[in-house]
Motif scaffolding. Sequence first.
Motif, PDB file in Angstrom:
ATOM      1  N   SER A  24       0.836  -1.191   0.000  1.00  0.00           N
ATOM      2  CA  SER A  24       0.000   0.000   0.000  1.00  0.00           C
ATOM      3  C   SER A  24       0.872   1.243   0.000  1.00  0.00           C
ATOM      4  CB  SER A  24      -0.914   0.014   1.223  1.00  0.00           C
ATOM      5  OG  SER A  24      -1.654   1.213   1.276  1.00  0.00           O
ATOM      6  N   ASP A  25       0.436   2.249  -0.773  1.00  0.00           N
ATOM      7  CA  ASP A  25       1.153   3.524  -0.774  1.00  0.00           C
ATOM      8  C   ASP A  25       0.910   4.293   0.520  1.00  0.00           C
ATOM      9  OD1 ASP A  25       2.051   3.749  -3.718  1.00  0.00           O
ATOM     10  OD2 ASP A  25      -0.078   3.263  -3.861  1.00  0.00           O
ATOM     11  N   ILE A  26      -0.282   4.115   1.066  1.00  0.00           N
ATOM     12  CA  ILE A  26      -0.700   4.871   2.239  1.00  0.00           C
ATOM     13  C   ILE A  26      -1.247   3.902   3.276  1.00  0.00           C
ATOM     14  CG2 ILE A  26      -2.241   6.682   3.093  1.00  0.00           C
ATOM     15  CD1 ILE A  26      -2.397   7.698   0.202  1.00  0.00           C
ATOM     16  N   TYR A  27      -0.952   4.148   4.522  1.00  0.00           N
ATOM     17  CA  TYR A  27      -1.464   3.290   5.592  1.00  0.00           C
ATOM     18  C   TYR A  27      -2.962   3.519   5.746  1.00  0.00           C
ATOM     19  CZ  TYR A  27      -2.280   1.306  10.191  1.00  0.00           C
ATOM     20  OH  TYR A  27      -2.772   0.575  11.234  1.00  0.00           O
ATOM     21  N   ARG A  28      -3.728   2.431   5.568  1.00  0.00           N
ATOM     22  CA  ARG A  28      -5.187   2.493   5.730  1.00  0.00           C
ATOM     23  C   ARG A  28      -5.663   1.320   6.574  1.00  0.00           C
ATOM     24  NH1 ARG A  28      -4.746   3.298   0.122  1.00  0.00           N
ATOM     25  NH2 ARG A  28      -5.554   1.225  -0.236  1.00  0.00           N
ATOM     26  N   GLY A  29      -4.823   0.900   7.470  1.00  0.00           N
ATOM     27  CA  GLY A  29      -5.177  -0.268   8.271  1.00  0.00           C
ATOM     28  C   GLY A  29      -4.386  -1.463   7.802  1.00  0.00           C
ATOM     29  N   TYR A  30      -3.909  -2.251   8.747  1.00  0.00           N
ATOM     30  CA  TYR A  30      -2.970  -3.310   8.365  1.00  0.00           C
ATOM     31  C   TYR A  30      -3.615  -4.662   8.144  1.00  0.00           C
ATOM     32  CZ  TYR A  30      -3.271  -4.598  13.320  1.00  0.00           C
ATOM     33  OH  TYR A  30      -3.697  -4.957  14.566  1.00  0.00           O
ATOM     34  N   ASP A  31      -4.806  -4.881   8.664  1.00  0.00           N
ATOM     35  CA  ASP A  31      -5.370  -6.227   8.628  1.00  0.00           C
ATOM     36  C   ASP A  31      -6.576  -6.375   7.712  1.00  0.00           C
ATOM     37  OD1 ASP A  31      -7.202  -6.146  11.798  1.00  0.00           O
ATOM     38  OD2 ASP A  31      -7.062  -4.715  10.150  1.00  0.00           O
ATOM     39  N   ARG A  32      -6.832  -5.385   6.874  1.00  0.00           N
ATOM     40  CA  ARG A  32      -7.947  -5.459   5.952  1.00  0.00           C
ATOM     41  C   ARG A  32      -7.447  -5.488   4.516  1.00  0.00           C
ATOM     42  NH1 ARG A  32     -10.929  -0.145   7.652  1.00  0.00           N
ATOM     43  NH2 ARG A  32      -8.737   0.490   7.597  1.00  0.00           N
ATOM     44  N   GLU A  33      -8.083  -6.281   3.670  1.00  0.00           N
ATOM     45  CA  GLU A  33      -7.691  -6.327   2.262  1.00  0.00           C
ATOM     46  C   GLU A  33      -7.849  -4.958   1.610  1.00  0.00           C
ATOM     47  OE1 GLU A  33      -9.738 -10.627   1.611  1.00  0.00           O
ATOM     48  OE2 GLU A  33      -8.932  -9.665  -0.165  1.00  0.00           O
ATOM     49  N   SER A  34      -8.847  -4.219   2.033  1.00  0.00           N
ATOM     50  CA  SER A  34      -9.101  -2.893   1.440  1.00  0.00           C
ATOM     51  C   SER A  34      -8.000  -1.900   1.757  1.00  0.00           C
ATOM     52  CB  SER A  34     -10.442  -2.355   1.942  1.00  0.00           C
ATOM     53  OG  SER A  34     -10.429  -2.233   3.356  1.00  0.00           O
TER      54      SER A  34
END
Length: 124
Positions: free
Chosen positions: A99-109
């Motif tokens: 991911s380019d940006i952190y959007r949560g570590y444990d979700r596929e999204s």
Amino acid sequence: QVQLVESGGGLVQAGGSLRLSCAPSGRTFSTYFMGWFRQAPGKEREFVSAIRSTGRTTYYANSVKGRFTISRDNAKNTVYLQMNSLNPEDTAVYYCAASDIYRGYDRESGYDYWGQGTQVTVSS
């Protein structure tokens, strides 16, 4: 377009170890947030582990904590998943994600790019 290439999967006996590698092509990944997921037959894909861009912060699913270790070598553009004390429940296709940006570590999204997966089979 970032492409992630996993390697290191295979067949191992219970109690054994494997090390998975993931290397992106076309781009340097030193700023990416990286993760590993897995999908067992008949089950949904699940989070395994993740690591921040600096490598100083790591995350693990409870099921692998203490047995798996994630690391990265930004100079080699590679992230690793060292898997020890493997058991048959670890059998799955393992996927590398970025991911380019952190959007949560444990979700596929939370991830923008995915590898094709590498099969890990643990025999009893």
